[in-house]
Each structure stands twice: as C-alpha cells, then as structure tokens.
Design an enzyme around this catalytic site. Structure first.
Site, PDB file in Angstrom:
ATOM      1  N   TYR A  16       0.863  -1.182   0.000  1.00  3.09           N
ATOM      2  CA  TYR A  16       0.000   0.000   0.000  1.00  3.09           C
ATOM      3  C   TYR A  16       0.899   1.231   0.000  1.00  3.09           C
ATOM      4  O   TYR A  16       1.456   1.615   1.024  1.00  3.09           O
ATOM      5  CB  TYR A  16      -0.915  -0.025   1.232  1.00  3.09           C
ATOM      6  CG  TYR A  16      -1.782   1.204   1.407  1.00  3.09           C
ATOM      7  CD1 TYR A  16      -2.401   1.814   0.323  1.00  3.09           C
ATOM      8  CD2 TYR A  16      -1.981   1.748   2.674  1.00  3.09           C
ATOM      9  CE1 TYR A  16      -3.196   2.932   0.490  1.00  3.09           C
ATOM     10  CE2 TYR A  16      -2.779   2.871   2.853  1.00  3.09           C
ATOM     11  CZ  TYR A  16      -3.379   3.461   1.759  1.00  3.09           C
ATOM     12  OH  TYR A  16      -4.161   4.572   1.923  1.00  3.09           O
ATOM     13  N   ASP A  38      -2.444  -1.276  -3.844  1.00  2.72           N
ATOM     14  CA  ASP A  38      -2.807   0.097  -4.167  1.00  2.72           C
ATOM     15  C   ASP A  38      -1.509   0.880  -4.272  1.00  2.72           C
ATOM     16  O   ASP A  38      -0.916   1.239  -3.261  1.00  2.72           O
ATOM     17  CB  ASP A  38      -3.715   0.657  -3.065  1.00  2.72           C
ATOM     18  CG  ASP A  38      -4.080   2.116  -3.293  1.00  2.72           C
ATOM     19  OD1 ASP A  38      -3.678   2.677  -4.331  1.00  2.72           O
ATOM     20  OD2 ASP A  38      -4.750   2.697  -2.419  1.00  2.72           O
ATOM     21  N   HIS A  86     -12.351   2.268  -3.922  1.00  2.71           N
ATOM     22  CA  HIS A  86     -11.641   1.386  -4.847  1.00  2.71           C
ATOM     23  C   HIS A  86     -12.492   0.160  -5.156  1.00  2.71           C
ATOM     24  O   HIS A  86     -13.371  -0.209  -4.356  1.00  2.71           O
ATOM     25  CB  HIS A  86     -10.330   0.889  -4.236  1.00  2.71           C
ATOM     26  CG  HIS A  86      -9.322   1.956  -3.949  1.00  2.71           C
ATOM     27  ND1 HIS A  86      -8.172   2.126  -4.690  1.00  2.71           N
ATOM     28  CD2 HIS A  86      -9.277   2.896  -2.975  1.00  2.71           C
ATOM     29  CE1 HIS A  86      -7.470   3.123  -4.195  1.00  2.71           C
ATOM     30  NE2 HIS A  86      -8.119   3.607  -3.152  1.00  2.71           N
TER      31      HIS A  86
END
Length: 268
Positions: free
Chosen positions: A111, A155, A259
């Site tokens: 992330y 992500d 998302h």
C-alpha cells in the site's frame, strides 16, 4: 488449473466485511490481498474470513490507519516485512505461496502512501514520503534476485498511463498522475523484472479505472476514475496470465470503498 488473485483497497475491513464476503462468494478468489484494513491485528475478523474459505491469513495491521492483509486458500510462508522509507507504517506483506501445479510464488502486497493534495515535496511531507517510498521500493526490488514466480499487487496510488485517468491534461498537476510520480513508479520496473499484467490483457490504449472519488456527487455519471490498483508479475507469471477483471459494479454497492477489486487469473 487456475490461480485467481484479487487486490482490493477495502478502506476499513471491519466496516466493509459484508462487501468482501459478497465479492468472495460471487468471484471465488484463491488469494485476496487487501489494503487499508485500518485495524490492529487482534481486531481483524479472522473467523469471518475462515468461514469464507481462507484458512491461511497474514496480517500487518495498524490502529486506525493503513494496514494490509493477505487471505489465501493455499498455504502461506511469511517473508520479511519491509517498511521502506524508514517508517513503521503497516504497508507491506510478503509471502511464499505453494502453487497447485508445484513450486512456489513470491507474493508481495503493498500500500503506497497516497501523498496528500499538494504535489510538492518541499511543501507537503506526505508527498515527500510517497516519493521516498517509491524510491525505496525500487532500490529493494533491484536487490531482490530470487523467485522466478513473483507477483507484486496493491494500491500503488499512481495512475501511470494517460488512459489510466479520466483526463490526462487536467490531472498532470494532481497527485497520483504527476510526471514525478509516474517516473518514480516506472523506476520500480526499470530493469524489466515486472510486467504490468492488467495492461498485458487490456490494451494500453483502452481506459481502465479502479478508483472513483467519494467527492463525486454521481461517480457513475461523471466516471472520473483513475487506475491506482495494480497487479505486476515476473516474466514467468506473465506467461501464465489468462484473464483480468476490474469489478466496477462494486463501486455502486451499498457503503462501498472508493476502490474496486482487481482480479487476475493465472494458469496455476
């Protein structure tokens, strides 16, 4: 045999557990990599995910912020966690996965920091942290030479291609699509180790998004999205790649994350 891997920034796993459960029942991933779980390890809904068919679970949590988790139907062997850029934020999980056809897969779930709103490292410490994280990720990757079968998901908070955003011209000075971020992410792939597997299946000239802002009054009508969520693979895994799905409909589910899940099928 098929190996199905999904990455999804869930934006609070406890708040959106039922959405994840719905996705799992409908899509049946073998491995689910979550980001921004926003809870400590001890508060992660372990039993709920075990009931969904994931006996193997790795968690790197943090109270209220960040956090990643990898849920698997296949055995996981933990790999050393990386903090990158000198912080203790929970942003990485690595694991060896036993492949159904034999051998192992090195799977890394990350992330990347979002970077705040101002794309200037001198004025914005969050943006400075993001660039430092990407630089550290590139340096770590260059020193990582084992595992022919490797996948990096998560992500990344960068939409690198012009077709990864709703308007290239209007977003050139917006965090996530600035040239300096795109260059930093490109350097992670500079030696050619990683293949963008989503773009291996979906042509680069085709628009693809995985994130739509909560600020949009009608996200579907405006469709001002960005592709922030990625699945990269080694050359060996690129050869095994079979199909990609970006579940845009999940953005319209009740109480959604901003998302949506990105899923890739490999020849197992």
């Amino acid at each position: 045999m098929t190996l199905r891997i999904t990455t999804w920034n869930i934006n609070s796993v406890r708040l959106r557990f039922e959405l994840v459960a719905r996705f799992v029942r409908e899509t049946r991933p073998d491995i689910l990599c979550l980001q921004e779980i926003k809870c400590r390890d001890e508060f992660f809904p372990l039993e709920g995910f075990r009931e969904l068919g994931f006996p193997h679970i790795a968690i790197c949590g943090q109270p209220g912020y960040h956090g990643v988790a990898t849920l698997s139907k296949l055995p996981l062997e933990p790999l050393p966690r990386q903090s990158f850029c000198g912080t203790e934020e929970a942003r990485h999980l690595g694991a060896k996965v036993a492949l159904p056809s034999g051998g192992t897969l090195a799977l890394h779930n990350i992330y990347v920091p979002a970077g705040g709103d101002i794309p200037d490292p001198e004025l914005n410490p969050k943006f400075k942290q993001k660039l430092a994280y990407l630089a550290a990720l590139a340096k770590w990757e260059r020193g990582w030479t084992d595992d022919a079968n490797a996948v990096l998901v998560g992500d990344f908070n960068v939409a690198p291609l012009e077709t990864d955003v709703w308007s290239h011209k209007q977003l050139l000075k917006v965090v996530s699509h600035t040239p300096v971020e795109v260059e930093a992410l490109t350097k992670v792939r500079v030696d050619g180790r990683w293949v963008d597997l989503v773009r291996k299946v979906i042509p680069p000239e085709e628009k693809v998004y995985s994130w739509w802002s909560y600020r949009a009054r009608d996200w579907a009508a405006s469709d001002r999205g960005r592709r922030l969520d990625h699945i990269w693979g080694s050359a060996a895994m690129a050869e095994r790649t079979r199909a990609v799905s970006v579940l845009k409909d999940a953005r319209g589910w009740p109480g959604p994350s901003d998302h949506v899940p990105v899923t890739l099928d490999f020849e197992g």
